[in-house]
Design a protein around this motif. Structure first.
Motif, PDB file in Angstrom:
ATOM      1  N   LYS A 118      86.330  -9.322 -24.482  1.00  0.00           N
ATOM      2  CA  LYS A 118      87.713  -9.133 -24.427  1.00  0.00           C
ATOM      3  C   LYS A 118      88.519  -9.904 -25.311  1.00  0.00           C
ATOM      4  CE  LYS A 118      87.150  -9.074 -19.378  1.00  0.00           C
ATOM      5  NZ  LYS A 118      87.652  -9.775 -17.927  1.00  0.00           N
ATOM      6  N   SER A 125      90.575  -5.651 -17.396  1.00  0.00           N
ATOM      7  CA  SER A 125      89.439  -5.427 -17.883  1.00  0.00           C
ATOM      8  C   SER A 125      88.922  -5.387 -19.441  1.00  0.00           C
ATOM      9  CB  SER A 125      88.933  -3.828 -17.657  1.00  0.00           C
ATOM     10  OG  SER A 125      89.592  -2.977 -18.524  1.00  0.00           O
ATOM     11  N   ARG A 126      90.390  -5.216 -20.046  1.00  0.00           N
ATOM     12  CA  ARG A 126      90.237  -5.400 -21.812  1.00  0.00           C
ATOM     13  C   ARG A 126      90.626  -6.817 -22.420  1.00  0.00           C
ATOM     14  NH1 ARG A 126      87.436  -1.619 -21.258  1.00  0.00           N
ATOM     15  NH2 ARG A 126      87.858   0.497 -22.201  1.00  0.00           N
ATOM     16  N   GLU A 147      89.250  -1.553 -12.351  1.00  0.00           N
ATOM     17  CA  GLU A 147      88.883  -2.363 -13.228  1.00  0.00           C
ATOM     18  C   GLU A 147      87.429  -2.425 -13.528  1.00  0.00           C
ATOM     19  OE1 GLU A 147      87.350  -6.207 -14.989  1.00  0.00           O
ATOM     20  OE2 GLU A 147      86.756  -5.601 -13.049  1.00  0.00           O
ATOM     21  N   SER A 170      85.825  -1.343 -17.058  1.00  0.00           N
ATOM     22  CA  SER A 170      84.771  -2.232 -17.586  1.00  0.00           C
ATOM     23  C   SER A 170      83.704  -1.229 -17.999  1.00  0.00           C
ATOM     24  CB  SER A 170      84.456  -3.503 -16.981  1.00  0.00           C
ATOM     25  OG  SER A 170      85.611  -4.002 -16.567  1.00  0.00           O
TER      26      SER A 170
END
Lengths: 294, 265
Positions: free
Chosen positions: A2, B88-89, B150, B154
């Protein structure tokens, strides 16, 4: 990996506002009630932590809490393994998958008061299918309005009927996400069914099972409508779970202070147990990564 | 393979028994239900269904429920999609705490929070509107939708996003034309869960409505008690509550079967 991005807050903002509107404001009202006394004339007096002491020391609360934990424990030990077993034996391909999924989801789509009402009539000794069958064909003396054990069996059966499909759905989802290659490799290694389950299927299902366990824990710990309609907490107090007792105090006796204090304690317990589940799962995740690295 | 399928068959039979009982009761007269046990309706009647389809208080109950459930599903998905993408990012201040906090909102005992909800929605002038119920149900549906989405997001490699940016896509265009179709299975599953939980919840829906937006489940309790338990009518109304749900599952069944396979959920 991330990336660090503080602007992501803007994406989360709508969720935050909506949920906070629903969560924070009512929560403040409940906190307010929990430290005040009112005589129903819209005047409030500061009471401090009296209600909390009163609830924490009352036998009534302890027994309701005990019943609640027992119920949730039974529900989890039945529904999670049963759901996994059913998911394992479901077909993976073909038209039967849709049929199974649709039929299995039906109980979850019935409003909770209807579930309670239909199980009530379903189990009546004289006119209900299950009650009539058990009393007149099998010959068991079964009446959940008289016998606490029968009432418990009925409620547990109802909940298994109602919610096992949720576990099946989630576990099945975890199962179909396992690539065929894993199974082929296991076959070449000559793995037994049990080791396929233990070392391939179970780890792959872990994430969905965690969600299933958390959801089943929270929902069964908060169960209200179905039990209220089915038994009303009876016979006696044998099926008076925490939420039913809470409503009896809040709306039956209109003791808002103690009810508010009780629901905050209730909430704290739910939070604590869920947090334990959640962190246990996260710790397991970390261990997994370490194993991969070594 | 053949032996194994016994388990789902037995389980489905077990699930169908109470539903069968509900459906047969809806074709019986109340007298027959109360008098004695019978496996099939002796005097087959459609009176209960006639009542429901001709009396506005009944069929408006269904319409009201469908309105607020649809509203809730749309709202939940629209706000949950960007939030799930962020979770998720990206890493950002307090992301993990926030993620868990969202979940905690499913844990509040609604029974006692119903009264504060009533006060809150009365104060903002939304009492007895469909939007009030739709918004109130967000408290348990948004966390679930964020969680499910989410998981699906992912499962999608980040390279997809990066390729799109290299190709000159703006973020909204990437999200709508590339990302959303990729996770449509996840959206289907999330929509199913939102629909389900909003459709079956009664306590909040009943507390926040009186006449205009009254849900079917509330109509059922009221009519049943005032008319001294008309069991046939109650059973027919209960049977009809299954139908919208069954239609929704029919449409998302492929997403549920194959869709879950994509994400870790």
């Amino acid at each position: 990996m991330k990336t660090e991005n503080q602007k992501a807050w803007f994406f989360v903002l709508p969720v935050l506002l909506l949920v906070a509107f629903n969560a924070v404001i009512p929560m403040m009202t409940v906190v307010n009630y929990s430290v005040q006394e009112t005589f129903g004339d819209n005047r409030f007096f500061w009471e401090g932590l009296t209600w909390f002491q009163q609830i924490l020391n009352s036998d009534r609360f302890h027994s309701a809490l005990g019943r609640q934990f027992l119920f949730t424990f039974i529900i989890l030990t039945i529904e999670i393994p049963l759901g996994v077993a059913i998911a394992l034996s479901m077909p993976r391909k073909g038209p039967w998958v849709s049929v199974c999924l649709i039929l299995m989801s039906l109980p979850m789509l019935i409003p909770w008061n209807v579930v309670g009402a239909m199980w009530n009539i379903f189990t009546l000794p004289e006119i209900g299918l299950l009650g009539y069958f058990l009393n007149n064909v099998v010959g068991i003396n079964y009446d959940m309005t008289q016998d606490p054990v029968a009432a418990w069996v009925t409620i547990v059966t109802m909940d298994v009927w109602h919610w096992t499909s949720l576990v099946v759905l989630l576990a099945y989802a975890g199962l179909v996400s396992i690539p065929d290659a894993y199974y082929q490799a296991a076959k070449i290694d000559g793995a037994s069914n049990w080791s396929v389950f233990r070392f391939i299927q179970l780890p792959k299902m872990k994430n969905v099972l965690t969600i299933a366990i958390l959801l089943r824990f929270m929902d069964s710990f908060n169960i209200y409508t179905e039990v209220f309609v089915l038994t009303g907490g009876g016979p006696g107090n044998s099926t008076t779970f925490l939420s039913i007792d809470l409503v009896k105090i809040a709306l039956g006796q209109f003791d808002l202070g103690p009810a508010a204090a009780m629901s905050l304690i209730y909430f704290a317990i739910t939070l604590l147990v869920s947090w334990l589940f959640y962190t246990l799962m996260n710790r397991d995740d970390l261990n997994d990564y370490e194993e991969v690295e070594h | 393979m053949q032996k194994r399928s016994i388990v789902p068959i037995i389980y489905i039979l077990f699930l169908m028994l109470p539903i069968y009982w509900l459906v047969t009761m809806s074709f019986k007269t109340t007298n027959e239900i109360l008098e004695s046990f019978s496996l099939f309706p002796q005097t087959f009647t459609l009176d209960a269904y006639k009542t429901i389809f001709t009396d506005p208080t009944w069929y408006w109950g269904y319409i009201n429920s469908i309105i607020y459930v649809s509203l809730n599903t749309v709202i939940s998905l629209i706000v949950a999609l960007p939030a799930a993408y962020a979770f998720s990012r990206y890493r950002f201040l307090g992301d993990k705490t926030l993620f868990f906090w969202l979940l905690t909102n499913r844990m509040a005992p609604i029974a006692v929070f119903a009264l504060p909800f009533f006060q809150l929605y009365s104060a903002v002038g939304l009492f007895d509107t469909h939007i009030a119920v739709a918004l109130a149900h967000c408290i348990f549906n948004i966390p679930l939708a964020v969680w499910i989405l989410e998981g699906f997001m992912s499962g999608i490699p980040k390279e997809l996003d990066e390729t799109a940016y290299v190709d000159g896509y703006s973020f909204p265009r990437f999200f709508l034309t590339i990302f959303l179709p990729t996770i449509k299975a996840g959206v289907g599953v999330a929509a199913f869960f939102c629909f389900m939980y909003s459709w079956v919840e009664l306590l909040l829906a009943k507390t926040l409505t009186a006449v205009v937006a009254k849900p079917i489940a509330a109509t059922m309790t009221k009519t049943a008690s005032s008319a001294g338990y008309e069991l046939g009518l109650l059973a027919a109304a209960g049977t009809l509550t299954i139908i919208p749900g069954a239609i929704v599952i029919y449409f998302v069944r492929n997403y549920i079967a194959k869709g879950f396979a994509m994400g870790r959920v």
